[in-house]
Motif scaffolding. Structure first.
Motif, PDB file in Angstrom:
ATOM      1  N   VAL A   1      62.217 -22.400 161.756  1.00 23.92           N
ATOM      2  CA  VAL A   1      63.277 -23.401 161.645  1.00 23.92           C
ATOM      3  C   VAL A   1      63.499 -24.057 162.997  1.00 23.92           C
ATOM      4  CG1 VAL A   1      65.700 -23.787 161.058  1.00 23.92           C
ATOM      5  CG2 VAL A   1      64.365 -22.102 159.777  1.00 23.92           C
ATOM      6  N   ASP A   2      63.708 -25.386 162.986  1.00 31.04           N
ATOM      7  CA  ASP A   2      63.973 -26.144 164.218  1.00 31.04           C
ATOM      8  C   ASP A   2      62.939 -25.835 165.296  1.00 31.04           C
ATOM      9  OD1 ASP A   2      66.230 -27.316 163.084  1.00 31.04           O
ATOM     10  OD2 ASP A   2      67.499 -25.640 163.691  1.00 31.04           O
TER      11      ASP A   2
ATOM     12  N   THR B   1      58.420 -32.004 166.574  1.00 30.50           N
ATOM     13  CA  THR B   1      59.678 -31.348 166.233  1.00 30.50           C
ATOM     14  C   THR B   1      59.822 -31.413 164.718  1.00 30.50           C
ATOM     15  OG1 THR B   1      61.008 -33.369 166.410  1.00 30.50           O
ATOM     16  CG2 THR B   1      60.741 -32.042 168.407  1.00 30.50           C
ATOM     17  N   ALA B   2      60.441 -30.398 164.133  1.00 28.43           N
ATOM     18  CA  ALA B   2      60.590 -30.360 162.683  1.00 28.43           C
ATOM     19  C   ALA B   2      61.801 -29.532 162.309  1.00 28.43           C
ATOM     20  CB  ALA B   2      59.344 -29.777 162.034  1.00 28.43           C
ATOM     21  N   LYS B   3      62.449 -29.930 161.238  1.00 30.35           N
ATOM     22  CA  LYS B   3      63.592 -29.176 160.731  1.00 30.35           C
ATOM     23  C   LYS B   3      63.144 -27.830 160.186  1.00 30.35           C
ATOM     24  CE  LYS B   3      67.499 -29.557 157.519  1.00 30.35           C
ATOM     25  NZ  LYS B   3      68.161 -30.446 156.525  1.00 30.35           N
ATOM     26  N   ALA B   4      62.009 -27.816 159.497  1.00 31.42           N
ATOM     27  CA  ALA B   4      61.494 -26.567 158.928  1.00 31.42           C
ATOM     28  C   ALA B   4      59.983 -26.666 158.775  1.00 31.42           C
ATOM     29  CB  ALA B   4      62.139 -26.273 157.584  1.00 31.42           C
TER      30      ALA B   4
ATOM     31  N   ASP C   1      61.085 -33.112 157.754  1.00 31.58           N
ATOM     32  CA  ASP C   1      61.742 -33.903 158.811  1.00 31.58           C
ATOM     33  C   ASP C   1      61.022 -33.738 160.151  1.00 31.58           C
ATOM     34  OD1 ASP C   1      63.584 -34.838 157.003  1.00 31.58           O
ATOM     35  OD2 ASP C   1      65.120 -33.371 157.533  1.00 31.58           O
TER      36      ASP C   1
ATOM     37  N   THR D   1      58.880 -35.188 163.556  1.00 29.77           N
ATOM     38  CA  THR D   1      58.640 -36.293 164.495  1.00 29.77           C
ATOM     39  C   THR D   1      57.525 -35.879 165.439  1.00 29.77           C
ATOM     40  OG1 THR D   1      60.269 -35.515 166.110  1.00 29.77           O
ATOM     41  CG2 THR D   1      61.038 -37.044 164.403  1.00 29.77           C
TER      42      THR D   1
ATOM     43  N   SER E   1      57.362 -40.528 162.588  1.00 30.76           N
ATOM     44  CA  SER E   1      58.102 -39.525 161.829  1.00 30.76           C
ATOM     45  C   SER E   1      57.628 -39.478 160.387  1.00 30.76           C
ATOM     46  CB  SER E   1      59.601 -39.828 161.853  1.00 30.76           C
ATOM     47  OG  SER E   1      59.862 -41.094 161.262  1.00 30.76           O
TER      48      SER E   1
ATOM     49  N   ARG F   1      59.229 -37.543 156.494  1.00 29.39           N
ATOM     50  CA  ARG F   1      60.213 -36.664 155.869  1.00 29.39           C
ATOM     51  C   ARG F   1      59.571 -35.380 155.352  1.00 29.39           C
ATOM     52  NH1 ARG F   1      61.427 -41.416 153.315  1.00 29.39           N
ATOM     53  NH2 ARG F   1      60.775 -40.572 151.291  1.00 29.39           N
TER      54      ARG F   1
END
Length: 268
Positions: A77-78, A86-89, A109, A111, A124, A126
């Motif tokens: 995560v993060d 970079t990624a949310k998950a 998510d 980038t 980026s 999603r």
């Protein structure tokens, strides 16, 4: 801003290829019904000024890796990759289905700051997903990429076939739904494979590979023939199932056929 939703197509894996610098092709045949997956991997050498004043070498290994050998699933995560991603998950999962396997990898998510100088802004997406599945019918692979914006690098082809590319000559090449038929019989699906091409051109970032969402499946195990014994049958009276010699029938002592057992073959 160009935003793209791709659901890319399928392929059946049988023969030869290798992912340069990131995914090594196994030296021996893959175990039938095995699989693996990971969320991201980077092996790059960046020029000075790309991510700081000094040059930078980054080798992350395989992030959020899973396999049939364990663990069956993994997630981060993060997760930042030193300015590359970079990624949310980031997650992966491998599940055996009978003699086959399903491998999946996903990034949510994301980038890619490293590509911003070439794209003219943030790059980026999603969702970046890869999937493969092996069954008795063969191996199939597919990718799904939602909301991808590559800026000046180009527009991702909206075709359904695997191994579509976009990029800037001499600087970067991006392969969408990369499908590699490994020489051990397995199929590897990379949703995005970013290759920095090095060189001396103005704007060059460096050299190396970044793979986002990767799934690998070996062929399904062959269905074993039934080993259940054949049902017993009773030979008709007077027949000779041995195919030769004198037929002898032994009747237990006291059976209705003998009364006193006078036809018992074991009687002394």
């Amino acid at each position: 801003m160009r935003k793209t939703l791709l659901r890319t197509g399928s392929a059946t894996g049988v023969a030869v290829a290798a992912l340069c610098g990131v995914v090594a092709v196994p030296a021996s045949a893959a175990t039938a019904g095995s699989g693996s997956a990971y969320g991201a991997s980077a092996s790059v050498s960046l020029l000075a000024g790309v991510l700081g004043d000094q040059g930078l070498a980054v080798n992350t290994g395989k992030l959020a890796r899973s396999s049939t050998a364990g663990p069956a699933s993994a997630s981060v995560v993060d997760a930042p990759l030193k300015g590359l991603l970079t990624a949310k998950a980031i997650s992966s999962n491998v599940k055996q289905n009978g003699g086959g396997v399903t491998s999946t990898a996903s990034i949510v998510d994301a980038t890619l700051p490293v590509l911003a100088p070439l794209a003219g802004g943030a790059v980026s997406a999603r969702v970046i997903d890869a999937k493969c599945e092996s069954t008795a019918s063969g191996i199939t692979g597919s990718s799904e990429i939602a909301g991808l914006d590559l800026g000046r690098i180009g527009t991702v082809p909206a075709a359904t076939r695997p191994n579509q590319t976009v990029g800037l000559p001499g600087l970067v090449q991006i392969t969408v739904n990369e499908q590699i038929k490994n020489d051990d019989g397995s199929l590897t699906v990379n949703a995005l494979h970013i290759k920095l091409l090095g060189g001396q051109l103005v704007g060059a970032l460096g050299s190396g590979d970044v793979v986002l969402s990767s799934a690998t499946c070996a062929p399904a195990a062959a269905t074993a023939p039934s080993t259940s014994p054949a049902p017993a049958t009773t030979a008709p009276a007077g027949s000779n199932p041995a195919g030769g010699g004198k037929q002898v029938t032994v009747v237990p002592v006291g059976a209705p056929q003998t009364g006193d057992g006078s036809l018992d073959g074991d009687r002394r």
